[in-house]
Design an enzyme around this catalytic site. Structure first.
Site, PDB file in Angstrom:
ATOM      1  N   TRP A 102       0.810  -1.214   0.000  1.00 58.26           N
ATOM      2  CA  TRP A 102       0.000   0.000   0.000  1.00 58.26           C
ATOM      3  C   TRP A 102       0.841   1.260   0.000  1.00 58.26           C
ATOM      4  O   TRP A 102       0.480   2.260  -0.631  1.00 58.26           O
ATOM      5  CB  TRP A 102      -1.005  -0.015   1.160  1.00 58.26           C
ATOM      6  CG  TRP A 102      -2.080  -1.014   0.884  1.00 58.26           C
ATOM      7  CD1 TRP A 102      -2.315  -2.175   1.561  1.00 58.26           C
ATOM      8  CD2 TRP A 102      -3.034  -0.981  -0.190  1.00 58.26           C
ATOM      9  NE1 TRP A 102      -3.356  -2.860   0.983  1.00 58.26           N
ATOM     10  CE2 TRP A 102      -3.821  -2.154  -0.091  1.00 58.26           C
ATOM     11  CE3 TRP A 102      -3.310  -0.082  -1.224  1.00 58.26           C
ATOM     12  CZ2 TRP A 102      -4.848  -2.454  -0.980  1.00 58.26           C
ATOM     13  CZ3 TRP A 102      -4.339  -0.379  -2.116  1.00 58.26           C
ATOM     14  CH2 TRP A 102      -5.089  -1.547  -1.984  1.00 58.26           C
ATOM     15  N   ASP A 173      -1.448   6.316   6.341  1.00 61.53           N
ATOM     16  CA  ASP A 173      -2.544   5.424   5.964  1.00 61.53           C
ATOM     17  C   ASP A 173      -2.727   4.450   7.121  1.00 61.53           C
ATOM     18  O   ASP A 173      -1.852   3.625   7.398  1.00 61.53           O
ATOM     19  CB  ASP A 173      -2.148   4.692   4.671  1.00 61.53           C
ATOM     20  CG  ASP A 173      -3.206   3.693   4.207  1.00 61.53           C
ATOM     21  OD1 ASP A 173      -4.159   3.429   4.950  1.00 61.53           O
ATOM     22  OD2 ASP A 173      -3.058   3.184   3.070  1.00 61.53           O
ATOM     23  N   LYS A 197     -11.936  -2.149   6.743  1.00 58.07           N
ATOM     24  CA  LYS A 197     -11.056  -3.100   7.424  1.00 58.07           C
ATOM     25  C   LYS A 197     -11.475  -3.246   8.886  1.00 58.07           C
ATOM     26  O   LYS A 197     -11.722  -4.325   9.362  1.00 58.07           O
ATOM     27  CB  LYS A 197      -9.592  -2.657   7.332  1.00 58.07           C
ATOM     28  CG  LYS A 197      -9.142  -2.256   5.929  1.00 58.07           C
ATOM     29  CD  LYS A 197      -9.155  -3.418   4.952  1.00 58.07           C
ATOM     30  CE  LYS A 197      -9.093  -3.012   3.494  1.00 58.07           C
ATOM     31  NZ  LYS A 197      -7.902  -2.320   3.052  1.00 58.07           N
TER      32      LYS A 197
HETATM   33  C1  LIG Z   1      -7.363  -1.779   1.764  1.00 57.85           C
HETATM   34  C2  LIG Z   1      -6.297  -0.786   1.908  1.00 57.85           C
HETATM   35  C3  LIG Z   1      -6.172   0.286   1.011  1.00 57.85           C
HETATM   36  C4  LIG Z   1      -7.075   0.470  -0.183  1.00 57.85           C
HETATM   37  O1  LIG Z   1      -8.358   0.769   0.202  1.00 57.85           O
HETATM   38  P1  LIG Z   1      -9.473   1.101  -0.898  1.00 57.85           P
HETATM   39  O2  LIG Z   1     -10.643   1.432  -0.053  1.00 57.85           O
HETATM   40  O3  LIG Z   1      -9.662  -0.144  -1.706  1.00 57.85           O
HETATM   41  O4  LIG Z   1      -8.991   2.234  -1.703  1.00 57.85           O
HETATM   42  C5  LIG Z   1      -5.158   1.192   1.213  1.00 57.85           C
HETATM   43  N1  LIG Z   1      -4.313   1.077   2.240  1.00 57.85           N
HETATM   44  C6  LIG Z   1      -4.404   0.064   3.131  1.00 57.85           C
HETATM   45  C7  LIG Z   1      -3.431  -0.017   4.269  1.00 57.85           C
HETATM   46  C8  LIG Z   1      -5.407  -0.888   2.998  1.00 57.85           C
HETATM   47  O5  LIG Z   1      -5.507  -1.893   3.878  1.00 57.85           O
END
Ligand SMILES: *Cc1c(COP(=O)(O)O)cnc(C)c1O
Length: 361
Positions: A102, A173, A197
Site C-alpha cells: 500500500w 494510511d 477493514k
Molecule cells: C485496503 C487498503 C487500502 C485500499 O483501500 P481502498 O478502499 O480499496 O482504496 C489502502 N491502504 C491500506 C493499508 C489498505 O488496507
C-alpha cells in the site's frame, strides 16, 4: 453448522451486535418511519447520526480540538491520490516510506500525477519482512509531508512506533490498524483510512486532519470535492456523503465504547495476535516471514513449509467455518485478518484447526 469466523482482510467481519442493531433499525430508525438509507443527508435525523458518529470517534481517539474529522466516499486509494493536491505546493517534493504494497501504491499515485517524490527508505529487498530503521531514512526537511502506512494489510508489517520527522507533517494510511490500538494522534498531521477493514462498510474513508494543514491550499486547481478545506467547511457534505456507511461506522464506534474503548480492545488484540504467532512459531510446519517487532497485530500472513498442502488447508478450514483465509495473490499462502470484531474464540478455533491439520499430515 458450526459458527462462522470470517478472516477476510476487507471488507471484513463486523461486530455481531452492530449487525443485529442495524437489522432491527433497517426499516424504521428510532421511530422515524424511515430507513437510514432513505433519509436526506440534510434532514434532522441524519444530521443527528452524522454528529453522533463524529463525537464518538472523537471520544475514542481523544481528539484534540485542533483536529477535524472528515467522512468522504472513495476509499484510501482516493485519499492517497488527492492528498498531494491538498498538501504539496508546486515544485515541492513529498517524502514516502515504502514498507509494502500500500505504501508502494501511494508513491506511485503521486508520481503518476507528476509530483516530485523522495523515497526515504524501502524494505523491498527484505520482501517487506521488516521496516527500515529510522536512522537509515533519507528525509527531506523541506518535504510537503512524509507519507507512510502504519499497517501493511497484505504483507502483515506494522509500524508501532511513531517516527520523529521534525517539522515535516506525518501523513499516515491507517486503514487496517486504526482503532485497534492507542495512537497518539498529535504526532500526525493526517491519519486516514478506508472503513472496510476495522470500522464499517466499504465506501467510506475517514480522515483526521490537523487544522493548520487546511490552510495550505496547495494546488489552486484542486476541485472542491477533493479539497479538504472545502470539505471540512461543509462538514463533509459538499455532496452526498456515504450516509449508510457512516451510520454503521457510528454503531461500531458505540460498540467500541461499550467494550471499554481502544485500550481495552488493544489488550484483546494483543492476546489474539500473540496466540496466533506463538502457534506459527512453535511448529516448523507453519511460517511467517516478518521480523518480530514489526509483525502486524491485524493481518497475519503465514504459509506451510510444504506449500503443496495449502489448498487442502484452506478447504478443510472452510468446512469448519473458518472463512477467507486465502493469502493475497501477491504473497500466496494464508492470511488471517483478526480485526477488532474477530473474537478471541475465532483465533482459538483457527489455532486448534492448525494443530489438527498438522497432526493429520
Ligand atoms: C485496503 C487498503 C487500502 C485500499 O483501500 P481502498 O478502499 O480499496 O482504496 C489502502 N491502504 C491500506 C493499508 C489498505 O488496507
Amino acid at each position: 453448522m458450526s459458527e462462522i469466523f470470517n478472516f477476510s482482510a476487507g471488507p471484513a467481519t463486523l461486530p455481531k451486535p452492530v449487525l443485529i442493531q442495524a437489522a432491527q433499525e433497517m426499516l424504521d430508525w428510532h421511530g422515524s418511519g424511515e430507513s437510514v438509507m432513505e433519509m436526506s443527508h440534510r434532514a434532522k435525523h441524519y444530521s443527528q447520526i452524522h454528529a453522533q458518529a463524529k463525537q464518538d470517534l472523537s471520544d475514542l481517539l481523544n481528539l484534540p480540538p485542533n483536529y477535524e474529522i472528515v467522512f468522504l466516499p472513495g476509499g484510501a486509494t482516493v485519499q492517497f491520490t488527492m492528498l498531494p493536491l491538498n498538501l504539496a505546493a508546486q515544485g515541492q517534493s513529498i517524502d514516502f516510506l515504502t514498507t509494502g504494497h500500500w505504501s508502494e501504491k501511494a508513491i506511485k499515485a503521486a508520481r503518476a500525477m507528476q509530483y516530485t517524490t523522495n523515497e526515504v527508505a524501502t524494505s523491498i529487498e527484505s520482501g517487506y519482512a521488516t521496516i527500515p530503521t529510522r536512522s537509515s531514512w533519507q528525509c527531506d526537511s523541506n518535504a510537503a509531508y512524509l507519507h507512510l502506512c502504519l499497517n501493511e494489510t497484505i504483507h502483515g508489517v506494522e509500524l508501532f512506533e511513531t517516527p520523529d520527522c521534525g517539522e515535516v507533517p506525518l501523513v499516515a494510511d491507517a486503514s487496517s490498524t486504526w482503532l485497534s490500538r492507542e495512537i497518539d494522534v498529535t504526532r500526525f498531521g493526517i491519519l486516514y483510512g478506508g472503513a472496510q477493514k476495522n470500522i464499517g462498510p466499504a465506501g467510506l474513508t475517514i480522515l483526521i486532519v490537523r487544522s493548520d494543514l487546511l490552510a495550505r491550499q496547495a494546488d489552486p486547481h484542486t476541485p472542491g470535492v477533493m479539497n479538504l478545506a472545502v470539505q471540512v467547511k461543509a462538514d463533509s457534505m459538499i455532496n452526498t456523503p456515504p450516509t449508510y456507511s457512516i451510520y454503521i461506522a457510528g454503531l461500531v464506534f458505540q460498540w467500541l465504547k461499550t467494550q471499554g474503548g481502544i485500550s481495552a480492545i488493544e489488550a484483546i488484540n494483543k492476546e489474539k495476535a500473540s496466540a496466533l504467532y506463538r502457534a506459527i512459531d512453535q511448529s516448523s510446519f507453519y511460517q511467517n516471514p516478518v521480523q518480530a517487532p514489526y509483525r502486524s497485530r491485524m493481518n497475519v500472513p503465514f504459509s506451510l513449509a510444504d506449500e503443496s498442502r495449502t489448498q487442502a488447508f484452506l478447504d478443510g478450514a472452510e468446512q469448519i467455518g473458518l472463512r477467507n483465509l486465502k493469502g493475497h495473490r501477491a504473497v500466496g499462502g494464508m492470511r488471517a485478518s483478526i480485526y477488532n470484531a474477530m473474537p478471541l474464540q475465532g483465533v482459538e478455533t483457527l489455532i486448534e484447526y492448525m494443530k489438527e491439520f498438522e497432526r493429520h499430515c
